[in-house]
Enzyme design. Structure first.
Site, mmCIF file in Angstrom:
data_model
loop_
_atom_site.group_PDB
_atom_site.id
_atom_site.type_symbol
_atom_site.label_atom_id
_atom_site.label_comp_id
_atom_site.label_asym_id
_atom_site.label_seq_id
_atom_site.Cartn_x
_atom_site.Cartn_y
_atom_site.Cartn_z
ATOM 1 N N HIS A 18 0.842 -1.207 0.000
ATOM 2 C CA HIS A 18 0.000 0.000 0.000
ATOM 3 C C HIS A 18 0.878 1.258 0.000
ATOM 4 O O HIS A 18 0.613 2.212 -0.715
ATOM 5 C CB HIS A 18 -0.907 0.046 1.249
ATOM 6 N N LYS A 42 -16.202 -7.292 5.412
ATOM 7 C CA LYS A 42 -15.410 -8.447 5.876
ATOM 8 C C LYS A 42 -15.005 -8.324 7.345
ATOM 9 O O LYS A 42 -15.001 -7.228 7.903
ATOM 10 C CB LYS A 42 -14.183 -8.651 4.981
ATOM 11 N N ARG A 91 -2.354 -5.517 -8.430
ATOM 12 C CA ARG A 91 -1.188 -6.352 -8.182
ATOM 13 C C ARG A 91 -0.988 -7.424 -9.244
ATOM 14 O O ARG A 91 0.113 -7.779 -9.582
ATOM 15 C CB ARG A 91 -1.309 -7.025 -6.805
ATOM 16 N N SER A 129 -3.191 -8.212 2.846
ATOM 17 C CA SER A 129 -3.287 -8.096 4.302
ATOM 18 C C SER A 129 -3.647 -9.438 4.928
ATOM 19 O O SER A 129 -3.128 -9.793 5.986
ATOM 20 C CB SER A 129 -4.309 -7.027 4.675
HETATM 21 N N1 COA Z 1 -0.379 -4.113 -1.444
HETATM 22 C C1 COA Z 1 -0.787 -5.070 -0.635
HETATM 23 N N2 COA Z 1 -2.048 -5.471 -0.554
HETATM 24 C C2 COA Z 1 -2.933 -4.876 -1.332
HETATM 25 C C3 COA Z 1 -2.584 -3.853 -2.218
HETATM 26 C C4 COA Z 1 -1.228 -3.474 -2.259
HETATM 27 N N3 COA Z 1 -0.805 -2.535 -3.076
HETATM 28 N N4 COA Z 1 -3.698 -3.458 -2.865
HETATM 29 C C5 COA Z 1 -4.697 -4.191 -2.401
HETATM 30 N N5 COA Z 1 -4.244 -5.053 -1.481
HETATM 31 C C6 COA Z 1 -4.993 -6.082 -0.783
HETATM 32 C C7 COA Z 1 -5.539 -5.636 0.510
HETATM 33 O O1 COA Z 1 -4.595 -5.801 1.532
HETATM 34 C C8 COA Z 1 -6.730 -6.517 0.652
HETATM 35 O O2 COA Z 1 -6.303 -7.761 1.122
HETATM 36 P P1 COA Z 1 -7.209 -8.642 2.057
HETATM 37 O O3 COA Z 1 -8.488 -8.891 1.313
HETATM 38 O O4 COA Z 1 -6.333 -9.789 2.223
HETATM 39 O O5 COA Z 1 -7.438 -7.853 3.301
HETATM 40 C C9 COA Z 1 -7.205 -6.695 -0.782
HETATM 41 O O6 COA Z 1 -6.097 -6.430 -1.576
HETATM 42 C C10 COA Z 1 -8.251 -5.728 -1.211
HETATM 43 O O7 COA Z 1 -8.504 -4.855 -0.184
HETATM 44 P P2 COA Z 1 -8.584 -3.286 -0.191
HETATM 45 O O8 COA Z 1 -7.652 -2.642 -1.106
HETATM 46 O O9 COA Z 1 -8.540 -2.832 1.208
HETATM 47 O O10 COA Z 1 -9.914 -3.088 -0.797
HETATM 48 P P3 COA Z 1 -11.226 -3.674 -0.296
HETATM 49 O O11 COA Z 1 -11.645 -4.512 -1.436
HETATM 50 O O12 COA Z 1 -11.170 -4.290 1.041
HETATM 51 O O13 COA Z 1 -12.025 -2.345 -0.133
HETATM 52 C C11 COA Z 1 -13.252 -0.453 -0.910
HETATM 53 C C12 COA Z 1 -12.494 -1.716 -1.224
HETATM 54 C C13 COA Z 1 -13.129 -0.011 0.513
HETATM 55 C C14 COA Z 1 -12.680 0.592 -1.790
HETATM 56 C C15 COA Z 1 -14.700 -0.762 -1.283
HETATM 57 O O14 COA Z 1 -15.150 -1.847 -0.543
HETATM 58 C C16 COA Z 1 -15.605 0.426 -1.028
HETATM 59 O O15 COA Z 1 -15.570 1.382 -1.772
HETATM 60 N N6 COA Z 1 -16.408 0.346 0.037
HETATM 61 C C17 COA Z 1 -17.347 1.410 0.376
HETATM 62 C C18 COA Z 1 -18.779 1.009 0.035
HETATM 63 C C19 COA Z 1 -19.032 1.220 -1.423
HETATM 64 O O16 COA Z 1 -18.961 2.308 -1.946
HETATM 65 N N7 COA Z 1 -19.399 0.115 -2.090
HETATM 66 C C20 COA Z 1 -19.671 0.126 -3.505
HETATM 67 C C21 COA Z 1 -18.402 -0.067 -4.276
HETATM 68 S S1 COA Z 1 -18.779 -0.161 -5.993
#
Ligand code: COA
Length: 162
Positions: A18, A42, A91, A129
């Site tokens: 990140h 989650k 990624r 993560s």
């Molecule tokens: N390095 C390491 N890990 C990474 C990464 C990077 N550069 N980029 C993404 N990841 C990982 C994260 O650690 C996470 O891993 P995990 O699932 O093992 O915890 C995974 O990729 C994706 O997680 P994250 O980037 O935190 O995104 P998310 O999918 O959990 O969250 C939001 C996405 C918060 C942007 C989305 O859920 C959201 O917008 N929520 C608000 C409600 C909403 O508007 N919903 C409608 C969306 S259309």
């Protein structure tokens, strides 16, 4: 023109992957707001406060980066802040389909929005993560993959919950 971007995520916890994305984005944007989702669908290991504190101790030390929490729809948060660009990391090919869906849904909900995707350094492409949490939980080392404060917090969390 002030180029602002929001980097949303769960950050449970923030990893060096990140941080790599944030540093790359700083070369393209004047201001980055890391937006920590308060109630994601989650199960989380860290509270919102803990996730924000770890981000503040790492990304928050960089100039032009601020950390905020948000709840509800991401597009509503952007609209309130008058920001039009969402930053996400890609990624691997496997991320693409999910990110594509989210980006198109966000654009459907708020047509002014654009999403930009950056690729982390190759050494972080396999990071997530969940994987970090599993490795620490099972006694493995994650040095070099997460900041020191995160490693400490993970060790503490798992020692407490054992
Ligand atoms: N390095 C390491 N890990 C990474 C990464 C990077 N550069 N980029 C993404 N990841 C990982 C994260 O650690 C996470 O891993 P995990 O699932 O093992 O915890 C995974 O990729 C994706 O997680 P994250 O980037 O935190 O995104 P998310 O999918 O959990 O969250 C939001 C996405 C918060 C942007 C989305 O859920 C959201 O917008 N929520 C608000 C409600 C909403 O508007 N919903 C409608 C969306 S259309």
């Amino acid at each position: 023109m002030n180029r602002e971007v929001v980097y949303p995520g769960t950050f449970d916890p923030v990893t060096n992957g990140h941080l790599d994305i944030i540093k790359r984005a700083l070369q393209m944007f004047d201001q980055i707001t890391v937006a920590v989702v308060d109630k994601p669908g989650k199960n989380l290991l860290f509270t919102t406060r803990e996730r924000i504190e770890m981000l503040q101790a790492t990304a928050g030390k960089l100039s032009n980066v601020k950390i905020e929490r948000f709840e509800g729809l991401l597009v509503d948060y952007l609209q309130q802040r008058n920001i039009f660009v969402i930053l996400r990391g890609l990624r691997a090919v496997s991320d693409f389909e999910y990110e594509f869906q989210i980006a198109l849904m966000n654009r459907k909900l708020y047509s002014n929005i654009e999403s930009v995707f950056l690729m982390p350094s190759q050494e972080y492409t396999y990071l997530s993560s969940s994987l970090i949490k599993e490795v620490v939980r099972l006694g493995g080392k994650v040095e070099g993959l997460v900041p020191g404060v995160v490693e400490e917090a993970l060790n503490k969390k798992f020692a407490l919950t054992k």
